[in-house]
Design a protein around this motif. Structure first.
Motif, PDB file in Angstrom:
ATOM      1  N   ILE A 113      -5.396  -0.296 -10.998  1.00 37.85           N
ATOM      2  CA  ILE A 113      -5.300  -0.991  -9.707  1.00 37.85           C
ATOM      3  C   ILE A 113      -3.902  -0.785  -9.134  1.00 37.85           C
ATOM      4  CG2 ILE A 113      -5.435  -3.223  -8.534  1.00 37.85           C
ATOM      5  CD1 ILE A 113      -7.330  -4.184 -10.715  1.00 37.85           C
ATOM      6  N   ASN A 119       1.275  -3.785  -6.447  1.00 44.52           N
ATOM      7  CA  ASN A 119       0.196  -4.629  -5.922  1.00 44.52           C
ATOM      8  C   ASN A 119       0.789  -5.887  -5.312  1.00 44.52           C
ATOM      9  OD1 ASN A 119      -2.412  -3.258  -6.760  1.00 44.52           O
ATOM     10  ND2 ASN A 119      -1.350  -3.343  -8.741  1.00 44.52           N
ATOM     11  N   HIS A 150      -3.252  -2.738  -4.020  1.00 44.51           N
ATOM     12  CA  HIS A 150      -4.221  -3.795  -3.704  1.00 44.51           C
ATOM     13  C   HIS A 150      -3.512  -5.126  -3.432  1.00 44.51           C
ATOM     14  CE1 HIS A 150      -8.090  -5.785  -3.833  1.00 44.51           C
ATOM     15  NE2 HIS A 150      -7.632  -6.644  -4.701  1.00 44.51           N
ATOM     16  N   THR A 151      -4.042  -5.897  -2.499  1.00 41.79           N
ATOM     17  CA  THR A 151      -3.589  -7.275  -2.309  1.00 41.79           C
ATOM     18  C   THR A 151      -4.726  -8.201  -2.717  1.00 41.79           C
ATOM     19  OG1 THR A 151      -2.022  -6.730  -0.554  1.00 41.79           O
ATOM     20  CG2 THR A 151      -2.828  -8.994  -0.614  1.00 41.79           C
ATOM     21  N   ARG A 153       0.837  -1.209   0.000  1.00 42.44           N
ATOM     22  CA  ARG A 153       0.000   0.000   0.000  1.00 42.44           C
ATOM     23  C   ARG A 153       0.871   1.257   0.000  1.00 42.44           C
ATOM     24  NH1 ARG A 153      -2.900  -2.469   4.713  1.00 42.44           N
ATOM     25  NH2 ARG A 153      -4.774  -3.482   3.915  1.00 42.44           N
TER      26      ARG A 153
END
Ligand code: NAD
Length: 261
Positions: A247, A192, A250-251, A178
């Protein structure tokens, strides 16, 4: 006017370059091969020289382009030299798959500080070292994409067996993802992570040998099975592709619904 979505070109990696750490085995090997099949030039970073070479030979046998680098991701200088060499060879670095990882599964009261540190060095400091080394080329170019490998163990407390150093590092990778995504968004570098469930690789060989444990995992998983490396490869390619252009930070769990419960 809305531009139409072109699936074939979105997953066309021709002209791209990718570094895959831990690419000598398991998930990393699968990702390296898939990126090469999709057209990318691939650098396989692994501390196991033979494994890195073997992955590159497989890729070349499929008509792809790959270069092995013997690199320990915990060694800043080794990473810097290899990243520079791959950059000089190809002219740019577009993708980093920060995948190398280890686990020392032991009850916390029996875990030595040295073992705790070993896991932190590879799974967290190694991710930082490689991300920073790749971003030194990506940020000035205002282009790039990093996918870190977290785990469902970084998004839950686990519970089936003690694995505190691993869980701590994978949780940290989620937040490192993040934070780097936010920091480098101004340079259009996306960061990501994926969070796989148990994946049938050598990494969990001792766990796969415990039939009752495997059955418990299957029973706890809505899709009722463990993952194969190829289950994880597609989501990683998606995150690297232009399909995921919006995106970042994001995980993505790749877990058969494990965390949805
Ligand atoms: P694997 O053991 O099959 O492959 C890991 C590779 O990383 C090996 O080639 C190894 O030589 C390399 N490596 C280890 N330490 C290194 C270092 N210091 N420097 C360079 N290379 C190093 O493991 P895998 O299952 O493919 O796991 C890949 C990643 O996925 C890891 O980060 C792991 O934590 C994560 N993961 C695995 C599972 C699973 O169940 N297999 C589940 C969730 C997340």
């Amino acid at each position: 006017m809305t531009a139409s979505f072109q699936p074939a070109s979105v997953f066309d990696f021709r002209g791209k370059t990718a570094v895959v750490t831990g690419g000598g085995n398991g998930i990393g090997q699968g990702v390296a091969q898939a990126l090469a099949v999709a057209g990318a030039k691939v650098a396989v970073f692994d501390h196991d020289a033979q494994a890195a070479k073997a992955t590159c030979e497989r890729i070349e046998a499929q008509g792809g382009a790959a270069w092995p680098y013997t690199v320990d991701v915990t060694q800043e200088a080794q990473v810097a030299v290899a990243m520079q060499s791959f950059h000089d060879n190809c002219g740019h670095i577009d993708i980093l798959i920060n995948n190398a990882g280890i686990a020392i599964r032991r009850p916390t009261l029996e875990l030595s500080l040295a073992d705790w540190q070993k896991v932190l060095d590879v799974n967290l400091t190694g991710v930082f070292i490689c991300a920073r080394a790749a971003a030194r080329f990506m940020v000035p170019r205002e282009s790039g994409c990093i996918v870190n490998t977290a785990s469902i163990m970084g998004l839950s407390g686990g519970g089936l067996y003690p694995n505190i150093s691993y869980q701590s590092t994978k949780g940290a990778v989620v937040n490192l993802t993040r934070a780097l995504a936010v920091e480098w968004a101004c340079a259009k570098v996306r960061v990501n992570a994926i969070a796989p469930t148990w994946v049938r690789t050598d990494f969990i060989k001792p766990l796969l040998a415990q039939e009752d444990l495997v059955q418990r995992i299957e029973a706890m998983t809505p899709l009722a099975r463990l993952a194969d490396a190829k289950d994880v490869v597609g989501p990683i390619l998606f995150l690297c592709s232009d399909a995921a252009k919006m995106i970042t930070g994001h995980t993505l769990p790749v877990d058969g619904g494990f965390l949805a419960q």
